[in-house]
Scaffold this motif. Structure first.
Motif, PDB file in Angstrom:
ATOM      1  N   LEU A 143       0.819  -1.212   0.000  1.00 11.99           N
ATOM      2  CA  LEU A 143       0.000   0.000   0.000  1.00 11.99           C
ATOM      3  C   LEU A 143       0.849   1.256   0.000  1.00 11.99           C
ATOM      4  CD1 LEU A 143      -2.738  -1.081   2.589  1.00 11.99           C
ATOM      5  CD2 LEU A 143      -2.920  -1.026   0.091  1.00 11.99           C
ATOM      6  N   ALA A 144       1.985   1.235   0.684  1.00 14.54           N
ATOM      7  CA  ALA A 144       2.840   2.421   0.778  1.00 14.54           C
ATOM      8  C   ALA A 144       3.525   2.739  -0.543  1.00 14.54           C
ATOM      9  CB  ALA A 144       3.891   2.225   1.880  1.00 14.54           C
ATOM     10  N   THR A 145       3.787   1.710  -1.333  1.00 11.48           N
ATOM     11  CA  THR A 145       4.480   1.919  -2.612  1.00 11.48           C
ATOM     12  C   THR A 145       3.527   1.868  -3.797  1.00 11.48           C
ATOM     13  OG1 THR A 145       4.986  -0.445  -2.731  1.00 11.48           O
ATOM     14  CG2 THR A 145       6.644   0.986  -1.722  1.00 11.48           C
ATOM     15  N   PHE A 146       2.221   2.001  -3.504  1.00 14.85           N
ATOM     16  CA  PHE A 146       1.206   1.991  -4.563  1.00 14.85           C
ATOM     17  C   PHE A 146       1.353   0.742  -5.436  1.00 14.85           C
ATOM     18  CE2 PHE A 146       2.050   6.418  -3.469  1.00 14.85           C
ATOM     19  CZ  PHE A 146       0.773   6.842  -3.123  1.00 14.85           C
ATOM     20  N   SER A 147       1.366  -0.398  -4.773  1.00 19.31           N
ATOM     21  CA  SER A 147       1.434  -1.718  -5.410  1.00 19.31           C
ATOM     22  C   SER A 147       2.793  -2.018  -6.028  1.00 19.31           C
ATOM     23  CB  SER A 147       0.338  -1.866  -6.494  1.00 19.31           C
ATOM     24  OG  SER A 147      -0.943  -1.655  -5.944  1.00 19.31           O
ATOM     25  N   GLY A 148       3.802  -1.220  -5.723  1.00 18.40           N
ATOM     26  CA  GLY A 148       5.124  -1.466  -6.294  1.00 18.40           C
ATOM     27  C   GLY A 148       5.755  -2.754  -5.792  1.00 18.40           C
ATOM     28  N   PHE A 149       5.443  -3.147  -4.536  1.00 17.28           N
ATOM     29  CA  PHE A 149       6.037  -4.354  -3.975  1.00 17.28           C
ATOM     30  C   PHE A 149       5.430  -5.626  -4.562  1.00 17.28           C
ATOM     31  CE2 PHE A 149       8.637  -2.120  -1.094  1.00 17.28           C
ATOM     32  CZ  PHE A 149       9.463  -3.044  -0.459  1.00 17.28           C
ATOM     33  N   ILE A 150       4.358  -5.483  -5.326  1.00 17.88           N
ATOM     34  CA  ILE A 150       3.796  -6.661  -5.998  1.00 17.88           C
ATOM     35  C   ILE A 150       4.806  -7.220  -6.993  1.00 17.88           C
ATOM     36  CG2 ILE A 150       1.963  -7.463  -7.526  1.00 17.88           C
ATOM     37  CD1 ILE A 150       0.117  -5.448  -6.244  1.00 17.88           C
ATOM     38  N   THR A 222      -7.426 -11.354  -5.535  1.00 24.55           N
ATOM     39  CA  THR A 222      -8.307 -11.052  -6.664  1.00 24.55           C
ATOM     40  C   THR A 222      -8.097  -9.636  -7.164  1.00 24.55           C
ATOM     41  OG1 THR A 222      -9.961 -12.580  -5.771  1.00 24.55           O
ATOM     42  CG2 THR A 222     -10.712 -10.986  -7.410  1.00 24.55           C
ATOM     43  N   ILE A 223      -7.942  -8.694  -6.204  1.00 17.85           N
ATOM     44  CA  ILE A 223      -7.693  -7.293  -6.592  1.00 17.85           C
ATOM     45  C   ILE A 223      -6.374  -7.173  -7.353  1.00 17.85           C
ATOM     46  CG2 ILE A 223      -7.252  -4.983  -5.708  1.00 17.85           C
ATOM     47  CD1 ILE A 223      -9.137  -5.641  -3.374  1.00 17.85           C
ATOM     48  N   PHE A 224      -5.329  -7.816  -6.796  1.00 18.98           N
ATOM     49  CA  PHE A 224      -4.033  -7.761  -7.464  1.00 18.98           C
ATOM     50  C   PHE A 224      -4.103  -8.414  -8.843  1.00 18.98           C
ATOM     51  CE2 PHE A 224      -1.593  -7.585  -3.198  1.00 18.98           C
ATOM     52  CZ  PHE A 224      -1.869  -6.233  -3.117  1.00 18.98           C
TER      53      PHE A 224
END
Length: 577
Positions: A143-150, A222-224
């Motif tokens: 959440l802090a990296t706006f999904s960057g850690f995905i 599911t969101i990801f």
């Protein structure tokens, strides 16, 4: 001398001597006997053999090395004796088996306790903390990296191996890989499965909390998944736009160039002037289209496959055919490129020397240059550094200013002119034949020589770096003057004169040819005058540098200039004397 035996241990081949083999065989049989064919005994034996194979691999340095009895004894010392590490159900109830020893942990994915990929559970084993803390940290960082850690999570799915075997699971927990731990881990897994079968209802009731948590993470997954699919669709649309634009643009551009009169000016195909080969422009355009468009067509097709999930395949035959056409186009363009390169490989020249017949005694020779009147025509256009034009009779011409003239001493009292025409070609003979087609003119008027500062080409001869070199042979003692409008920028390096004079300034002075073949200047400023002017300038100019800055003072006959530069900037003061 012991015999050597080849054995297969955990799908790895080893060379082992007879004594070592007997000891290893006895050891493995003792382990099987101690296990007494209990639950999971086959998997235990398989993992023990795998661990022994790993220890053997650490000892051998090459494939030909033989495992000795000493090597086997060292392995047994690490693994332990079967009677010392026999494990029963009572031992399982203890917190830790007494034979377990601390060991460096290795990072694996724990897929037995996974929610998505087992990364958090594996990292929890490695760090020695509860896996829920790791999962919470992943959510916060995502959440802090706006999904960057995905993206990092996906990379870790490929980079971190899964703990599949019992040895890997022990490594993950940092436990020693010996008989005791292998047997305990296998039996724990076996009993866990058995308990789940026996207590299905209990697990169903006790797992409600875990099911709720898993549903939460499933929702996040599911969101990801939706985000990834959306990104994939955007990439697919990007591929479609790029691929489609290049294919369509290439088709329109090359069709226009190859099958229309886009490159025809004044009824002359400009492509034929530059082209060194006999390949027609439509063929070059077609080959270029296939070479460029086919890769981008596949990019377009890839984008469609990403956007449209049920898109039908174009078929293997079509793919192979397109690849063959693309390969043929690349080969064709390569052949044309090689021919184009070899067309300029050789340089040839033709020379002509003529006597300059003056109507007056040659005491003073005037030299002038002239420019073609055809340069001023409105229909002209530039191509490859040359000018395409038409003469007064409508004849097509190429004009070039690649012209150099030299002035050297004649060996006798006769003035001569040497005209050297140079061109390139695929052979020396072709280069010389093309050089003969160069048209160059000069004119003798009274005691003046007028040199064309350009050369003319027939467009059919093509552009081949054509040039003209003129050499004027002037007798000793002849005075040489240049017209005011003479272009002396084109004086060659074979002309010797005062080094202090620039070529553009040569026409401002009068020269005489001396016996050494050097042009002596008759009216150039003497060195003494130049030195006096320099001294006078030095006297009139004063420069001082001190802690207050830089001060420059220039005194002239009628005025003076004072320049001061300091931390406040630059100041200029002018005054009359």
């Amino acid at each position: 001398m012991n015999k050597t035996i080849n054995i297969n241990l955990a799908n790895l081949f080893f060379h082992i001597d007879e004594d070592a083999y007997r000891k290893l065989d006895t050891y493995l049989k003792a382990i099987k006997q101690s296990l007494n064919n209990g639950p999971g005994s086959d998997e235990i034996i398989s993992d023990i053999e795998g661990r022994i194979a790993e220890l053997f691999q650490e000892k051998i340095k090459n494939e030909q090395q033989v495992i000795t009895k000493t090597d086997v004894e060292d392995v047994i010392a690490v693994m332990g004796q079967p009677e010392d590490y026999r494990v029963d159900e009572e031992i399982f109830e203890d917190e830790e088996a007494s034979a377990s020893k601390s060991k460096t942990k290795k990072l694996y994915r724990d897929t037995d306790n996974k929610y998505i990929g087992g990364i958090s559970a594996g990292m929890a084993h490695y760090l020695g903390i509860n896996p829920w803390w790791v999962r919470l940290l992943w959510v916060v960082l995502t959440l802090a990296t706006f999904s960057g850690f995905i993206v990092i999570y996906i990379l870790l799915l490929f980079l971190i191996p899964e703990a599949k075997t019992t040895s890997q699971k022990l490594d993950m927990r940092g436990e020693s890989i010996n008989i005791s731990n292998i047997e305990r881990t296998v039996k724990e897994s076996f009993n866990s499965v058995t308990d789940k079968v026996k207590n299905a209802d209990y697990n169903k009731a006790s797992g409600k909390f875990k099911t709720g948590i898993q549903a939460f993470f499933d929702a996040i997954g599911t969101i990801f998944n939706f985000i990834f699919k959306s990104i994939g669709k955007i990439i697919g649309v990007f591929f479609i736009l790029i691929g489609g634009a290049v294919v369509i643009g290439t088709f329109i551009g090359l069709f226009t160039a190859g099958f229309t009169d886009a490159f025809v000016i004044n009824n002359t195909p400009i492509y034929s002037i530059v082209n060194s080969t006999s390949a027609p422009i439509w063929l070059i355009s077609l080959l270029t289209f296939f070479a460029v468009a086919i890769p981008f067509f596949f990019l377009l097709y890839l984008g469609l496959k990403i956007v449209v999930s049920n898109l039908k395949s174009i078929g293997t035959i079509a793919k192979i055919t397109l690849f063959g056409v693309w390969l043929a186009a690349i080969i064709g363009l390569t052949i044309v490129g090689i021919k184009e390169a070899t067309a300029n490989m050789y340089k040839g020249s033709v020379n002509k020397t003529e006597v300059l017949n003056f109507t007056q005694p040659l005491d003073t020779l005037y030299i002038s240059t002239r420019t073609s009147k055809n340069y001023d025509r409105p229909e002209n256009f530039r191509i490859n550094g040359m000018t395409f034009t038409l003469d007064e009779n409508g004849k097509k011409l190429l004009l070039d200013n690649d012209f150099i003239f030299d002035i050297v001493r004649s060996n006798d009292d006769i003035a001569r002119i040497k005209i050297q025409k140079v061109s390139q070609g695929s052979s020396f003979d072709e280069a010389r034949d093309r050089a003969k087609t160069i048209e160059y003119n000069y004119q003798v008027l009274d005691n003046k020589v007028v040199l064309d500062n350009f050369l003319m080409l027939d467009p059919k001869s093509k552009i081949r770096d054509q040039e003209v070199n003129i050499t004027l042979y002037i007798p000793k003692g002849v005075i040489i003057k240049f017209d005011y409008d003479a272009d002396t920028h084109n004086i060659g390096w074979h002309t010797s004169y005062k080094e202090e004079i620039y070529r553009s300034e040569v026409k401002d002075y009068t020269w005489v040819m001396n016996k050494q073949g050097v042009l002596d200047c008759l009216d150039c400023p003497s060195e003494d005058i130049i030195e006096e002017e320099a001294d006078e300038f030095e006297k009139e100019t004063k420069l001082s540098v001190d802690e207050e800055g830089v001060n420059i003072k220039i005194n002239g006959n009628e005025s003076s200039l004072n320049i001061k530069i300091d931390e406040n900037g630059a100041r200029i003061e002018a005054s009359k004397n």
